[in-house]
Design an enzyme around this catalytic site. Structure first.
Site, PDB file in Angstrom:
ATOM      1  N   GLY A   1       0.769  -1.238   0.000  1.00  0.00           N
ATOM      2  CA  GLY A   1       0.000   0.000   0.000  1.00  0.00           C
ATOM      3  C   GLY A   1       0.797   1.284   0.000  1.00  0.00           C
ATOM      4  O   GLY A   1       0.223   2.366   0.129  1.00  0.00           O
TER       5      GLY A   1
ATOM      6  N   TRP B   1       2.426   2.917  -2.458  1.00  0.00           N
ATOM      7  CA  TRP B   1       2.072   3.819  -3.562  1.00  0.00           C
ATOM      8  C   TRP B   1       0.665   4.363  -3.372  1.00  0.00           C
ATOM      9  O   TRP B   1       0.394   5.524  -3.693  1.00  0.00           O
ATOM     10  CB  TRP B   1       2.192   3.081  -4.895  1.00  0.00           C
ATOM     11  CG  TRP B   1       3.585   3.051  -5.439  1.00  0.00           C
ATOM     12  CD1 TRP B   1       4.740   3.018  -4.719  1.00  0.00           C
ATOM     13  CD2 TRP B   1       3.970   3.047  -6.814  1.00  0.00           C
ATOM     14  NE1 TRP B   1       5.825   2.981  -5.560  1.00  0.00           N
ATOM     15  CE2 TRP B   1       5.386   2.996  -6.843  1.00  0.00           C
ATOM     16  CE3 TRP B   1       3.264   3.063  -8.007  1.00  0.00           C
ATOM     17  CZ2 TRP B   1       6.095   2.983  -8.044  1.00  0.00           C
ATOM     18  CZ3 TRP B   1       3.970   3.038  -9.204  1.00  0.00           C
ATOM     19  CH2 TRP B   1       5.370   3.001  -9.224  1.00  0.00           C
TER      20      TRP B   1
ATOM     21  N   ASP C   1      -4.489  -5.676  -5.646  1.00  0.00           N
ATOM     22  CA  ASP C   1      -3.366  -6.606  -5.598  1.00  0.00           C
ATOM     23  C   ASP C   1      -3.903  -8.010  -5.399  1.00  0.00           C
ATOM     24  O   ASP C   1      -4.946  -8.209  -4.770  1.00  0.00           O
ATOM     25  CB  ASP C   1      -2.393  -6.254  -4.462  1.00  0.00           C
ATOM     26  CG  ASP C   1      -1.020  -6.866  -4.685  1.00  0.00           C
ATOM     27  OD1 ASP C   1      -0.109  -6.143  -5.116  1.00  0.00           O
ATOM     28  OD2 ASP C   1      -0.867  -8.086  -4.456  1.00  0.00           O
TER      29      ASP C   1
ATOM     30  N   ASP D   1      -6.755 -10.842  -8.606  1.00  0.00           N
ATOM     31  CA  ASP D   1      -5.748 -11.010  -9.650  1.00  0.00           C
ATOM     32  C   ASP D   1      -6.090 -10.080 -10.808  1.00  0.00           C
ATOM     33  O   ASP D   1      -7.156 -10.214 -11.425  1.00  0.00           O
ATOM     34  CB  ASP D   1      -5.733 -12.464 -10.109  1.00  0.00           C
ATOM     35  CG  ASP D   1      -4.598 -12.775 -11.073  1.00  0.00           C
ATOM     36  OD1 ASP D   1      -3.964 -11.824 -11.585  1.00  0.00           O
ATOM     37  OD2 ASP D   1      -4.348 -13.963 -11.316  1.00  0.00           O
TER      38      ASP D   1
ATOM     39  N   ASP E   1       3.028  -1.065 -10.525  1.00  0.00           N
ATOM     40  CA  ASP E   1       4.297  -1.538  -9.964  1.00  0.00           C
ATOM     41  C   ASP E   1       4.254  -3.058  -9.851  1.00  0.00           C
ATOM     42  O   ASP E   1       4.910  -3.644  -9.003  1.00  0.00           O
ATOM     43  CB  ASP E   1       4.539  -0.900  -8.593  1.00  0.00           C
ATOM     44  CG  ASP E   1       6.017  -0.909  -8.209  1.00  0.00           C
ATOM     45  OD1 ASP E   1       6.868  -0.969  -9.118  1.00  0.00           O
ATOM     46  OD2 ASP E   1       6.331  -0.878  -7.007  1.00  0.00           O
TER      47      ASP E   1
ATOM     48  N   LYS F   1       6.430  -0.283 -14.117  1.00  0.00           N
ATOM     49  CA  LYS F   1       7.771  -0.815 -13.886  1.00  0.00           C
ATOM     50  C   LYS F   1       8.171  -1.733 -15.033  1.00  0.00           C
ATOM     51  O   LYS F   1       7.408  -2.585 -15.468  1.00  0.00           O
ATOM     52  CB  LYS F   1       7.810  -1.589 -12.566  1.00  0.00           C
ATOM     53  CG  LYS F   1       9.162  -2.250 -12.286  1.00  0.00           C
ATOM     54  CD  LYS F   1       9.326  -2.600 -10.833  1.00  0.00           C
ATOM     55  CE  LYS F   1       8.304  -3.589 -10.324  1.00  0.00           C
ATOM     56  NZ  LYS F   1       8.487  -3.865  -8.886  1.00  0.00           N
TER      57      LYS F   1
END
Length: 247
Positions: free
Chosen positions: A97, A99, A119, A135, A159, A199
């Site tokens: 958590g 970000w 997440d 997911d 990310d 990312k």
């Protein structure tokens, strides 16, 4: 393939005291060395030693961020001015958590502002945000996120990370696959002028992905924030100025 988020254990649901990406002070002059336990792998021992000696880890705890990864987003925002009051933000691969905390603080609870995080791992709610477990690669994930947003997004952050194999080219392909899925979602939900941050591994993006980013966004940059460990291959692509309806 996992769609888990940033490293770091779960913390309480508190927010950071200030959003600054300045390098933490190095008041810890002594290096903490960790002995290899009988049942602990060498890689686990080295990871633990890095954590104990990482100034960003200590500063994250001091400021109330859930993970050191919060500083990566803070530093990217300081450079590219991604997060502003009142925006609608999606955080993919959000656990634990960090970000999401930064996004909530940056948008400032202004009218219209929404932060939605997702997440695959279970994670504690972040005050001021909508936190979803699931997911991202599941068929219903995009619809769940869109419903929580309640409108178009201004920023999509990813990310997400796949489990590493230690084989650079394989790891690169895995994370690029996640970025491609995240980008497809971003092109569906972003409003014109929106921003996509994801990312990737050093070596940049694949040509097809880079072409898609350049086609759909006015500006595409690669950046490695100072909080990314020097030995890490991770870097970030920041695509700004979504053109809209150009998929």
């Amino acid at each position: 393939m996992s769609t888990g988020g940033k490293g770091g254990g779960k913390k309480s649901a508190g927010g950071g005291s200030r959003a600054t990406g300045s390098a933490p002070g190095t008041s810890r002059n002594l290096t903490v060395k960790v002995k290899t336990a009988k049942r602990r792998k060498l890689s686990s021992t080295l990871w633990l030693q890095r954590q104990l000696n990482d100034p960003y880890v200590h500063e994250a705890k001091r400021q109330g961020w859930r993970s050191r990864a919060a500083f990566k987003l803070i530093q990217l925002d300081e450079r590219f001015h991604i997060l502003k009051p009142g925006l609608r933000v999606v955080d993919l691969g959000a656990a634990p958590g960090g970000w999401t905390q930064v996004a909530v603080q940056k948008i400032g609870g202004k009218a219209g502002g929404v932060v939605v995080g997702m997440d695959i791992l279970e994670w504690d709610p972040v005050p001021g945000a909508i936190t979803l477990q699931g997911d991202f690669l599941a068929d219903d994930a995009p619809d769940r996120l869109k419903e929580a947003l309640g409108g178009p997004a201004d920023v999509v952050l990813s990310d997400m990370a796949a489990p590493t194999t230690g084989h650079p080219s394989t790891d690169h392909l895995r994370i690029i696959a996640l970025v491609e899925v995240a980008l497809h979602f971003a092109l569906e939900v972003l409003s014109p002028g929106g921003t996509f941050v994801a990312k990737v591994f050093q070596g940049g993006t694949e040509k097809t992905l880079l072409d898609a980013l350049k086609k759909n966004f006015a500006t595409v940059r690669h950046a490695k924030p100072p909080a990314s460990r020097q030995g890490s291959a991770e870097t970030y692509v920041v695509a700004m100025g979504y053109r809209g309806d150009t998929i």
